[in-house]
Scaffold this active site. Sequence first.
Site, PDB file in Angstrom:
ATOM      1  N   SER A 188       0.800  -1.233   0.000  1.00 32.16           N
ATOM      2  CA  SER A 188       0.000   0.000   0.000  1.00 32.16           C
ATOM      3  C   SER A 188       0.832   1.282   0.000  1.00 32.16           C
ATOM      4  O   SER A 188       0.356   2.326   0.406  1.00 32.16           O
ATOM      5  CB  SER A 188      -0.980  -0.002   1.173  1.00 32.16           C
ATOM      6  OG  SER A 188      -0.373  -0.407   2.370  1.00 32.16           O
ATOM      7  N   THR A 189       2.082   1.193  -0.481  1.00 35.97           N
ATOM      8  CA  THR A 189       2.871   2.432  -0.571  1.00 35.97           C
ATOM      9  C   THR A 189       2.603   3.164  -1.885  1.00 35.97           C
ATOM     10  O   THR A 189       3.009   4.312  -2.048  1.00 35.97           O
ATOM     11  CB  THR A 189       4.381   2.134  -0.461  1.00 35.97           C
ATOM     12  OG1 THR A 189       4.730   1.178  -1.467  1.00 35.97           O
ATOM     13  CG2 THR A 189       4.738   1.600   0.912  1.00 35.97           C
ATOM     14  N   GLY A 244       0.022   3.120  -5.829  1.00 36.08           N
ATOM     15  CA  GLY A 244      -1.021   2.524  -6.672  1.00 36.08           C
ATOM     16  C   GLY A 244      -2.355   2.323  -5.967  1.00 36.08           C
ATOM     17  O   GLY A 244      -2.768   3.119  -5.120  1.00 36.08           O
ATOM     18  N   ILE A 245      -3.020   1.235  -6.340  1.00 36.84           N
ATOM     19  CA  ILE A 245      -4.355   0.942  -5.821  1.00 36.84           C
ATOM     20  C   ILE A 245      -4.303   0.734  -4.305  1.00 36.84           C
ATOM     21  O   ILE A 245      -5.165   1.218  -3.570  1.00 36.84           O
ATOM     22  CB  ILE A 245      -4.920  -0.312  -6.542  1.00 36.84           C
ATOM     23  CG1 ILE A 245      -5.170   0.015  -8.028  1.00 36.84           C
ATOM     24  CG2 ILE A 245      -6.184  -0.809  -5.870  1.00 36.84           C
ATOM     25  CD1 ILE A 245      -5.530  -1.184  -8.894  1.00 36.84           C
ATOM     26  N   GLY A 246      -3.270   0.044  -3.832  1.00 35.63           N
ATOM     27  CA  GLY A 246      -3.150  -0.220  -2.396  1.00 35.63           C
ATOM     28  C   GLY A 246      -3.045   1.069  -1.600  1.00 35.63           C
ATOM     29  O   GLY A 246      -3.670   1.212  -0.541  1.00 35.63           O
ATOM     30  N   TYR A 303      -0.381 -14.428 -15.220  1.00 37.43           N
ATOM     31  CA  TYR A 303      -1.007 -13.414 -14.366  1.00 37.43           C
ATOM     32  C   TYR A 303      -2.521 -13.677 -14.274  1.00 37.43           C
ATOM     33  O   TYR A 303      -3.094 -13.718 -13.181  1.00 37.43           O
ATOM     34  CB  TYR A 303      -0.732 -12.024 -14.941  1.00 37.43           C
ATOM     35  CG  TYR A 303      -1.475 -10.899 -14.241  1.00 37.43           C
ATOM     36  CD1 TYR A 303      -1.056 -10.445 -13.002  1.00 37.43           C
ATOM     37  CD2 TYR A 303      -2.591 -10.290 -14.829  1.00 37.43           C
ATOM     38  CE1 TYR A 303      -1.736  -9.406 -12.349  1.00 37.43           C
ATOM     39  CE2 TYR A 303      -3.265  -9.255 -14.198  1.00 37.43           C
ATOM     40  CZ  TYR A 303      -2.837  -8.817 -12.963  1.00 37.43           C
ATOM     41  OH  TYR A 303      -3.508  -7.798 -12.332  1.00 37.43           O
TER      42      TYR A 303
HETATM   43  P1  NAD Z   1       1.624  -1.040  -8.222  1.00 34.79           P
HETATM   44  O1  NAD Z   1       2.796  -1.744  -8.786  1.00 34.79           O
HETATM   45  O2  NAD Z   1       1.298   0.325  -8.711  1.00 34.79           O
HETATM   46  O3  NAD Z   1       1.735  -0.988  -6.632  1.00 34.79           O
HETATM   47  C1  NAD Z   1       1.917  -2.189  -5.948  1.00 34.79           C
HETATM   48  C2  NAD Z   1       2.358  -1.922  -4.540  1.00 34.79           C
HETATM   49  O4  NAD Z   1       2.658  -3.195  -3.946  1.00 34.79           O
HETATM   50  C3  NAD Z   1       3.627  -1.110  -4.447  1.00 34.79           C
HETATM   51  O5  NAD Z   1       3.542  -0.317  -3.290  1.00 34.79           O
HETATM   52  C4  NAD Z   1       4.706  -2.197  -4.292  1.00 34.79           C
HETATM   53  O6  NAD Z   1       5.876  -1.720  -3.639  1.00 34.79           O
HETATM   54  C5  NAD Z   1       3.964  -3.180  -3.423  1.00 34.79           C
HETATM   55  N1  NAD Z   1       4.441  -4.558  -3.452  1.00 34.79           N
HETATM   56  C6  NAD Z   1       4.657  -5.335  -4.556  1.00 34.79           C
HETATM   57  N2  NAD Z   1       5.092  -6.548  -4.164  1.00 34.79           N
HETATM   58  C7  NAD Z   1       5.109  -6.525  -2.801  1.00 34.79           C
HETATM   59  C8  NAD Z   1       5.477  -7.454  -1.807  1.00 34.79           C
HETATM   60  N3  NAD Z   1       5.891  -8.673  -2.148  1.00 34.79           N
HETATM   61  N4  NAD Z   1       5.379  -7.099  -0.490  1.00 34.79           N
HETATM   62  C9  NAD Z   1       4.927  -5.870  -0.146  1.00 34.79           C
HETATM   63  N5  NAD Z   1       4.588  -4.943  -1.042  1.00 34.79           N
HETATM   64  C10 NAD Z   1       4.689  -5.257  -2.354  1.00 34.79           C
HETATM   65  O7  NAD Z   1       0.411  -2.053  -8.430  1.00 34.79           O
HETATM   66  P2  NAD Z   1      -1.137  -1.806  -8.777  1.00 34.79           P
HETATM   67  O8  NAD Z   1      -1.262  -1.660 -10.236  1.00 34.79           O
HETATM   68  O9  NAD Z   1      -1.688  -0.775  -7.870  1.00 34.79           O
HETATM   69  O10 NAD Z   1      -1.742  -3.237  -8.414  1.00 34.79           O
HETATM   70  C11 NAD Z   1      -2.271  -3.557  -7.143  1.00 34.79           C
HETATM   71  C12 NAD Z   1      -3.166  -4.773  -7.291  1.00 34.79           C
HETATM   72  O11 NAD Z   1      -4.227  -4.474  -8.191  1.00 34.79           O
HETATM   73  C13 NAD Z   1      -2.441  -6.006  -7.837  1.00 34.79           C
HETATM   74  O12 NAD Z   1      -2.889  -7.155  -7.161  1.00 34.79           O
HETATM   75  C14 NAD Z   1      -2.895  -6.042  -9.299  1.00 34.79           C
HETATM   76  O13 NAD Z   1      -2.883  -7.336  -9.832  1.00 34.79           O
HETATM   77  C15 NAD Z   1      -4.306  -5.490  -9.184  1.00 34.79           C
HETATM   78  N6  NAD Z   1      -4.809  -4.923 -10.433  1.00 34.79           N
HETATM   79  C16 NAD Z   1      -4.203  -3.848 -11.019  1.00 34.79           C
HETATM   80  C17 NAD Z   1      -4.730  -3.342 -12.201  1.00 34.79           C
HETATM   81  C18 NAD Z   1      -4.124  -2.156 -12.882  1.00 34.79           C
HETATM   82  O14 NAD Z   1      -4.459  -1.895 -14.049  1.00 34.79           O
HETATM   83  N7  NAD Z   1      -3.282  -1.380 -12.236  1.00 34.79           N
HETATM   84  C19 NAD Z   1      -5.849  -3.932 -12.795  1.00 34.79           C
HETATM   85  C20 NAD Z   1      -6.428  -5.013 -12.181  1.00 34.79           C
HETATM   86  C21 NAD Z   1      -5.909  -5.495 -10.987  1.00 34.79           C
END
Ligand code: NAD
Length: 263
Positions: A15-16, A18-20, A153
């Site tokens: 959660s640092t 993106g979506i988290g 994926y």
């Molecule tokens: P992102 O890469 O922008 O952010 C991911 C975050 O997770 C970052 O803070 C990263 O440092 C952290 N992270 C990754 N691996 C980690 C680990 N092993 N331990 C702790 N932290 C970890 O990703 P996002 O695009 O926001 O994706 C978040 C979720 O949403 C994922 O599960 C992804 O599959 C899902 N998702 C994303 C999209 C999209 O288009 N962005 C679409 C559908 C689903």
Amino acid sequence: MDLQLDGKLALVSGSTAGIGYAIAHTLAQEGADVIVNGRSQAAVDEAVDRIRSQAHGRVVGHAADLSRAEAAEEAVRRHPGIAILVNNLGIFEAKPFEDIPDDDWLRFFDVNVLSGVRLARLVLPGMRRANWGRIVFISSESAVQIPTEMIHYGVTKTAQLAVSRGLAESVAGTNITVNSVLPGPTKSRGVGDFVEGLARSNAKTFEQVEAEFFDHVRPTSLIKRFASPQEVASLVAYVASPLASATTGAALRVDGGVVKSAF
Ligand code: NAD
């Protein structure tokens, strides 16, 4: 609408950014106590500071790779009383099927599926004792429409739906709900960087690459743009709240209509 999240302790993996990050931020704004997680201490500290300055819930950081078993155990030990678990962390990488070795398949399963399974297993006893809990798996539209450019994926995202539904059934009759949320293409940090990189290398603007993506790669999108992380977080915050007490075992889409289905 008051989401009634005051005082509920939430762990949002990854959660640092993106979506988290948007989910952690929204939960904290709604009054939840939030554990922000990422792998680097610096990124966690920065995210905690940013959220604290805008939210009234208690916000703490936990730097760890939550795809590792010992790290997950340690996180749950250090933060007793997790009432809301959002399994958000996940990785993606475009690769032709013939080029995906066993190691990649296993790594994707480990990070995208097993991390959430393990955290759910660790928090469930406490939720059962409290007879209240929320577990949300952040899956993807790719769970339903397997992307040919990253089949591994897609398979992990489908597996999350199965885990989520099975787990919801296993806690039937309690006040614990388990759901998965399926975002569509979302302009998170990961996706934003990827699209900006593509734009730079093809001498195009972000908007041109976005338009081409929705014309050719995701033509079924009804919004014809990337969603924002906040649009995903709003749904997750509702599902994580006491208000969503009759929503369980569901796969909830916030995909901009990409999945061509009426239900
Ligand atoms: P992102 O890469 O922008 O952010 C991911 C975050 O997770 C970052 O803070 C990263 O440092 C952290 N992270 C990754 N691996 C980690 C680990 N092993 N331990 C702790 N932290 C970890 O990703 P996002 O695009 O926001 O994706 C978040 C979720 O949403 C994922 O599960 C992804 O599959 C899902 N998702 C994303 C999209 C999209 O288009 N962005 C679409 C559908 C689903």
